[in-house]
Design an enzyme around this catalytic site. Structure first.
Site, PDB file in Angstrom:
ATOM      1  N   SER A 120     -10.114 -52.754  13.779  1.00 55.28           N
ATOM      2  CA  SER A 120     -10.276 -51.605  14.680  1.00 55.28           C
ATOM      3  C   SER A 120     -11.745 -51.231  14.803  1.00 55.28           C
ATOM      4  O   SER A 120     -12.231 -50.948  15.908  1.00 55.28           O
ATOM      5  CB  SER A 120      -9.440 -50.419  14.209  1.00 55.28           C
ATOM      6  N   ASP A 164     -16.551 -49.285   7.483  1.00 55.86           N
ATOM      7  CA  ASP A 164     -16.185 -50.345   8.439  1.00 55.86           C
ATOM      8  C   ASP A 164     -17.071 -50.337   9.672  1.00 55.86           C
ATOM      9  O   ASP A 164     -17.532 -51.376  10.140  1.00 55.86           O
ATOM     10  CB  ASP A 164     -14.757 -50.126   8.957  1.00 55.86           C
TER      11      ASP A 164
HETATM   12  O1  PMV Z   1      -7.957 -51.541   5.931  1.00 54.07           O
HETATM   13  P1  PMV Z   1      -9.165 -50.993   6.579  1.00 54.07           P
HETATM   14  O2  PMV Z   1     -10.076 -52.044   7.095  1.00 54.07           O
HETATM   15  O3  PMV Z   1      -8.832 -49.909   7.582  1.00 54.07           O
HETATM   16  O4  PMV Z   1     -10.026 -50.260   5.437  1.00 54.07           O
HETATM   17  C1  PMV Z   1      -9.693 -49.011   4.936  1.00 54.07           C
HETATM   18  C2  PMV Z   1     -10.637 -48.647   3.838  1.00 54.07           C
HETATM   19  C3  PMV Z   1     -10.388 -47.301   3.203  1.00 54.07           C
HETATM   20  O5  PMV Z   1     -11.403 -47.126   2.208  1.00 54.07           O
HETATM   21  C4  PMV Z   1      -9.036 -47.247   2.512  1.00 54.07           C
HETATM   22  C5  PMV Z   1     -10.474 -46.167   4.206  1.00 54.07           C
HETATM   23  C6  PMV Z   1     -11.866 -45.992   4.778  1.00 54.07           C
HETATM   24  O6  PMV Z   1     -11.961 -45.571   5.940  1.00 54.07           O
HETATM   25  O7  PMV Z   1     -12.866 -46.236   4.081  1.00 54.07           O
END
Ligand code: PMV
Length: 329
Positions: A120, A164
Site C-alpha cells: 500500500s 513504510d
Molecule cells: O504489514 P505492513 O507492511 O502494513 O506493516 C505494518 C507495520 C506495523 O509496524 C505493524 C504498523 C506500522 O505502520 O508501522
C-alpha cells in the site's frame, strides 16, 4: 500520461514496536508498484489495477470506493487498495492546486497485497508522484513521504508509522523512530522471502498488540526488548564487516517477541522454521504479521529450496536492497 514506480520493503527489525516510539529498520527491495496517471477531461477518477497479486480488476468511481468487478482476492483488500489510491489522489490534487481535476489511474505491482512488503505504501507513494507530475508540480521524495504517511494514517485510522512510506519514497535502508526518519548505510544482504499467499489485517493486528501492551507489563516489556534488538541491529549494520550470523540471531529473537505479542501465525512460523532448519542465518515475519511473508537471510540456495517444498509457502523469491526510492518511469 506519466508513470512512477516505488519499491516495497521488508522489515529487518522493529515492526509493531515502531508504533510505540521504538526504532525500526525497514529496507526497500527490488519489487515495485508502478502507477500510470493521465488527467481526464472531467472531474472523475477511474482506477485500473493489474497484478496486485490477483488476476486484475477495474473499477470506476468518482470520489469514493465503488463496486469492484472481476476480482480474485478478498474484496476487503481491493477496497482497501482503492481507498489508498483515492486518498493519494486527493493529496496530489491539493499539492497541484487542482481541486477539480480528474484522472485515469492504472496500477501494476509485483508486491503481494497486504503481505508485509509495503504494497500500500508503494502504491500511495507512486500515485502521489505520478499525479503531481501529471499536474506539472515537482514534489521532493521527503515531501511525498510526508503526504503518503498522512494517507496511510487516515486510511488505517491512525494505526500507521512512517516506516513504510518513508522507506518507499527514499529507497535504501532507513531508521524510523517516531517522526524521525533517516537513511542508514547498510550492506547488500542475501534476502530470501517466503510468501504464504495470505495476508494480515494491519489495523486488527496493531489493535491486538495495543490491547496486550495496555493489559500486561510483559507485553510492554517485549516491545521495549524489540527496541533493544533494533539498536543492536543498527550497530551491526554500521560495521565494516557485517556478521550475517549475528544479524540473523537478532532477527530470530525479533520473531520470537513478535510471536509472543500474538502477531505470528502457523504458516509464518512453519516458513520461519523451514528457513532456519535449512541453515538460514535468521528468519522472521515481516510487517504486520498474521499471514503474508517472512524474510530470511541465506546466501546459499538451501533456504529457497526448503521453502519451495514447504506446503505452507506459496511462493519464494530473492530480493535485493533497492537503493532507489520513488522514480519516474
Ligand atoms: O504489514 P505492513 O507492511 O502494513 O506493516 C505494518 C507495520 C506495523 O509496524 C505493524 C504498523 C506500522 O505502520 O508501522
Amino acid at each position: 500520461m506519466v508513470a512512477s514506480s516505488a519499491p516495497g520493503k521488508v522489515y529487518l527489525f522493529g515492526e509493531h514496536a515502531v508504533v510505540y516510539g521504538e526504532p525500526a529498520v525497514p529496507c526497500a527491495i527490488d519489487k515495485r508498484a508502478t502507477v500510470e496517471v493521465t488527467e481526464r477531461s472531467d472531474d472523475s477518477l477511474r482506477v485500473e489495477a493489474r497484478d496486485l497479486s490477483l488476476d486484475g480488476f477495474t473499477v470506476e468511481f468518482a470520489g469514493g470506493v465503488a463496486g469492484v468487478s472481476d476480482i480474485e482476492v478478498e474484496s476487503e483488500l481491493v477496497e482497501a487498495a482503492i481507498g489508498y489510491v483515492d486518498e493519494a489522489i486527493q493529496h496530489a490534487m491539493r499539492l497541484g492546486d487542482a481541486p477539480d481535476a480528474g484522472f485515469d489511474v492504472s496500477i501494476a505491482s509485483d508486491i503481494p497485497l497486504g503481505a508485509g512488503l509495503g504494497s500500500s505504501a508503494a502504491v500511495v507513494v507512486a500515485t502521489i508522484d505520478a499525479a503531481t507530475r501529471e499536474l506539472g508540480v515537482e514534489v521532493s521524495p521527503d515531501e511525498i513521504a510526508e503526504h503518503a504517511f498522512a494517507v496511510e494514517y487516515s486510511v488505517q485510522e491512525g494505526q500507521a508509522s512512517r516506516a513504510d512510506t518513508f522507506c518507499s519514497a527514499t529507497g535504501g535502508s532507513v531508521r524510523v523512530e517516531g517522526d524521525d526518519c533517516t537513511p542508514i548505510a547498510s550492506p547488500e544482504l542475501p534476502i530470501v522471502i517466503g510468501y504464504d499467499g495470505g495476508s494480515g489485517n494491519t489495523g486488527e493486528l496493531v489493535a491486538g498488540v495495543r490491547e496486550l501492551k495496555e493489559g500486561y507489563e510483559f507485553a510492554d516489556g517485549a516491545i521495549g526488548l524489540i527496541g533493544d534488538i533494533v539498536r543492536e541491529g543498527e550497530t551491526l549494520l554500521g560495521q565494516e564487516e557485517v556478521s550475517l550470523e549475528s544479524l540473523g540471531q537478532l532477527m530470530d529473537f525479533n520473531h520470537g517477541l513478535l510471536s509472543a505479542l500474538g502477531v505470528s501465525g502457523r504458516s509464518l512460523d512453519v516458513m520461519v522454521w523451514a528457513a532456519r532448519n535449512a541453515g538460514a542465518a535468521g528468519a522472521k515475519l515481516t510487517g504486520a504479521g498474521g499471514g503474508g511473508c517472512i524474510v530470511a537471510l541465506d546466501a546459499s540456495a538451501e533456504t529457497e529450496q526448503a521453502l519451495r517444498i514447504t506446503p505452507e509457502c506459496e511462493s519464494v523469491f530473492r530480493a535485493e536492497l533497492d537503493h532507489e526510492g520513488v522514480r519516474a518511469e
